[in-house]
Design a protein around this motif. Structure first.
Motif, short mmCIF file in Angstrom:
data_model
loop_
_atom_site.label_atom_id
_atom_site.label_comp_id
_atom_site.label_asym_id
_atom_site.label_seq_id
_atom_site.Cartn_x
_atom_site.Cartn_y
_atom_site.Cartn_z
N VAL A 1 0.85 -1.18 0.00
CA VAL A 1 0.00 0.00 0.00
C VAL A 1 0.89 1.23 0.00
O VAL A 1 1.69 1.43 0.91
N GLU A 2 0.72 2.05 -1.04
CA GLU A 2 1.54 3.25 -1.19
C GLU A 2 0.74 4.48 -0.79
O GLU A 2 -0.49 4.51 -0.88
N SER A 3 1.47 5.50 -0.41
CA SER A 3 0.84 6.80 -0.13
C SER A 3 1.88 7.90 -0.30
O SER A 3 3.08 7.62 -0.34
N GLY A 4 1.39 9.13 -0.43
CA GLY A 4 2.29 10.27 -0.43
C GLY A 4 2.47 10.97 -1.75
O GLY A 4 3.15 11.99 -1.82
N GLY A 5 1.89 10.46 -2.82
CA GLY A 5 2.03 11.14 -4.10
C GLY A 5 1.19 12.41 -4.14
O GLY A 5 0.44 12.72 -3.20
N GLY A 6 1.32 13.14 -5.22
CA GLY A 6 0.53 14.36 -5.37
C GLY A 6 1.17 15.35 -6.31
O GLY A 6 2.06 15.00 -7.09
N LEU A 7 0.71 16.57 -6.20
CA LEU A 7 1.19 17.66 -7.05
C LEU A 7 2.13 18.55 -6.24
O LEU A 7 1.79 18.94 -5.11
N VAL A 8 3.27 18.86 -6.83
CA VAL A 8 4.24 19.71 -6.14
C VAL A 8 4.90 20.62 -7.18
O VAL A 8 5.01 20.25 -8.36
#
Length: 118
Positions: free
Chosen positions: A5-12
């Motif tokens: 289970v991955e987390s932490g991606g997004g727009l930067v």
């Protein structure tokens, strides 16, 4: 069956930082590896960083894009691997996928989108 289970991606924005996390349902044993690949649109999947568990140590495998800007770390008690990404560039935009090579079988997370705006 190992689940990730991955987390932490997004727009930067360019120059910014992100930290991705990946929790495995299995502990790392000697010979295992965990880490991250990425795939940008129209490009082949490439290794970002991997951590190989050896008998008395851990070794890191570096992809070209990671050198000098990215770092990998683990919390073995939580079966978690982290990817710290600094000084992000628009070229880092990709789907980042966690893997766990456990007992010589490769398992993958669902992938998390990282988008770096200029």
């Amino acid at each position: 069956q190992v689940q990730l289970v991955e987390s932490g991606g997004g727009l930067v924005q360019a120059g910014g930082s992100l930290r991705l996390s990946c929790v495995s349902s299995a502990s790392m044993v000697t010979g295992d590896s965990m880490g991250w690949y990425r795939q940008a649109p129209g490009k082949q999947r490439e290794l970002v960083l991997g951590l190989i568990k050896e008998e008395s140590d851990e070794r890191i495998a570096y992809g070209e894009a990671a050198k000098g800007r990215f770092a990998i770390s683990t919390d073995n008690a939580k079966n978690t691997v982290y990817l710290q990404m600094n000084s992000l560039k628009p070229d880092d935009t990709a789907i980042y996928s966690c893997y766990h090579n456990h007992w010589a079988r490769m398992y993958w997370g669902q992938g998390t989108q990282v988008t770096v705006s200029s």
